[in-house]
Design an enzyme around this catalytic site. Sequence first.
Site, short mmCIF file in Angstrom:
data_model
loop_
_atom_site.label_atom_id
_atom_site.label_comp_id
_atom_site.label_asym_id
_atom_site.label_seq_id
_atom_site.Cartn_x
_atom_site.Cartn_y
_atom_site.Cartn_z
N SER A 68 0.84 -1.19 0.00
CA SER A 68 0.00 0.00 0.00
C SER A 68 0.88 1.24 0.00
O SER A 68 2.06 1.21 0.35
CB SER A 68 -0.92 0.00 1.22
OG SER A 68 -0.16 0.10 2.42
N HIS A 69 0.30 2.37 -0.39
CA HIS A 69 1.09 3.60 -0.51
C HIS A 69 1.73 4.00 0.81
O HIS A 69 2.90 4.40 0.85
CB HIS A 69 0.19 4.74 -1.00
CG HIS A 69 -0.21 4.62 -2.43
ND1 HIS A 69 0.63 4.14 -3.41
CD2 HIS A 69 -1.38 4.92 -3.08
CE1 HIS A 69 0.01 4.16 -4.58
NE2 HIS A 69 -1.21 4.62 -4.40
N VAL A 70 0.99 3.92 1.92
CA VAL A 70 1.55 4.36 3.19
C VAL A 70 2.70 3.45 3.62
O VAL A 70 3.68 3.90 4.21
CB VAL A 70 0.47 4.44 4.28
CG1 VAL A 70 -0.05 3.06 4.67
CG2 VAL A 70 0.97 5.19 5.50
#
Length: 464
Positions: A68-70
């Site tokens: 995921s991006h985070v």
Amino acid sequence: EAADLGAWQVISPVAVGGHVLVVDRLADVQNEAYDRPTVVVATRVSGEEELPVGCVAVLTPDMPDILSHVAVRARNEQVCFASCFDAPIFEELRGLGGQVIQLAPNGTDLTFSLGDDASLSAQTAAASAAGPTAPINIKRRVFCGKYAVSSDEMTQDNVGGKSRNLAELRGMLPEDIKLPAQCALPFGTFEAVLADPVNASVAAQLENMTSGDISVSELPAIRAVIQDVQPTQQLLQEMETTLRSSGLGWPADEGPARWAQAWAAITGVWASKWTERAFLARKKAGMSNDDLSMAVLCQQVVPAAYAFVIHTVHPQTGNTDEVYCELVRGLGEVLVGNYPGRALSFVTNKNNIAHPQVVGFPSKSVGLFVPETLIFRSDSNGEDLEGFAGAGLYDSITMDECIEHRIEYSEDPMVNNPEYQQYMLSRIASAGYEIEKILGSPQDLEGCITSTGELFIVQTRPQV
């Protein structure tokens, strides 16, 4: 005293120490700047947040996907990031608010021990010796004079890496790896449209709102003004010609309402320069707002039965011989946007690509699906930079609204049919490895599988 956190998944394995700060949501503190190493214990992590300055670790019972991006941003910034599956252990950590702890990741496990300010002195001294992080400088792009460019016309001067990387791959891939039709609105298009007399009032408002210091509370109003920008006749003419010649069709053929949807998506991408997470990320990196240029990649949405993300170097271990992938039903936003639940995850050795190993089974309850439509992807000059993971900071918007459907995994051949699973997962890993070899560096790729088994790569960037 030490505790064994065997019930943790370590997403970003970094050994750190810091003062425990207990919060309900990571989003509540993303705008903070701590003057001492801080371990944020957050009950909720959505996946869309920016990591606050001074944060050395995030511990949460939420289950963000490894790709995921985070999670990518945490690894890029050397922030320890781990997810806890043991409620009593997480409650124990919540009870340590204000105290100092040391975190020690070990493979898939994590241990913590109580410490004090003296135990942080070496860590703080090492950070001080390294000196302050230099601001990231980007060069503002100049409008090329064209409002729309085809794949053949894409260069590093007029579009970002999303558009350019796919354009570079055209004609170089095996027949079973496909690319969607695409064109782009190049750097400077927004500024050129804004400068037209038809947008004089909007331009004056934006000049007033974005001059000087900007607060987070002002960002929604800035975005709303940008979405009032009107297209010029020259833009409409060039867009129509280029979209048609690129195989994307022209939305206005289906009526004014369809064009209005397309234009709202385009202005939404431009406006995403001023989302809270993007604004805070630039501020933390010392990146100039004025120098951020936004191109828009226009693509046909592939009708995805499954979407996947590939890292051609294992993101947790750094093993260059392993391809790590995560897969979900429907569109990829369920994965990169950190929807609740887990993706199907697997690892494949590059020397044994036909035999992927599943390491995590899916539990996301919904998939995102959309009818045949276009997607407009952000493609800025402030992403995929050395030392800065810009993934997910700016928006990609479909012309039509995505629809959530409940997922029934008992009927999913990717879960219940071992032969189908092995065949498809090996194809996905092989596609990532092939593109890594073509481009000559580790890659972070996004793609999808259609209901008829066609494999598309919709985005690739250097893995950071």
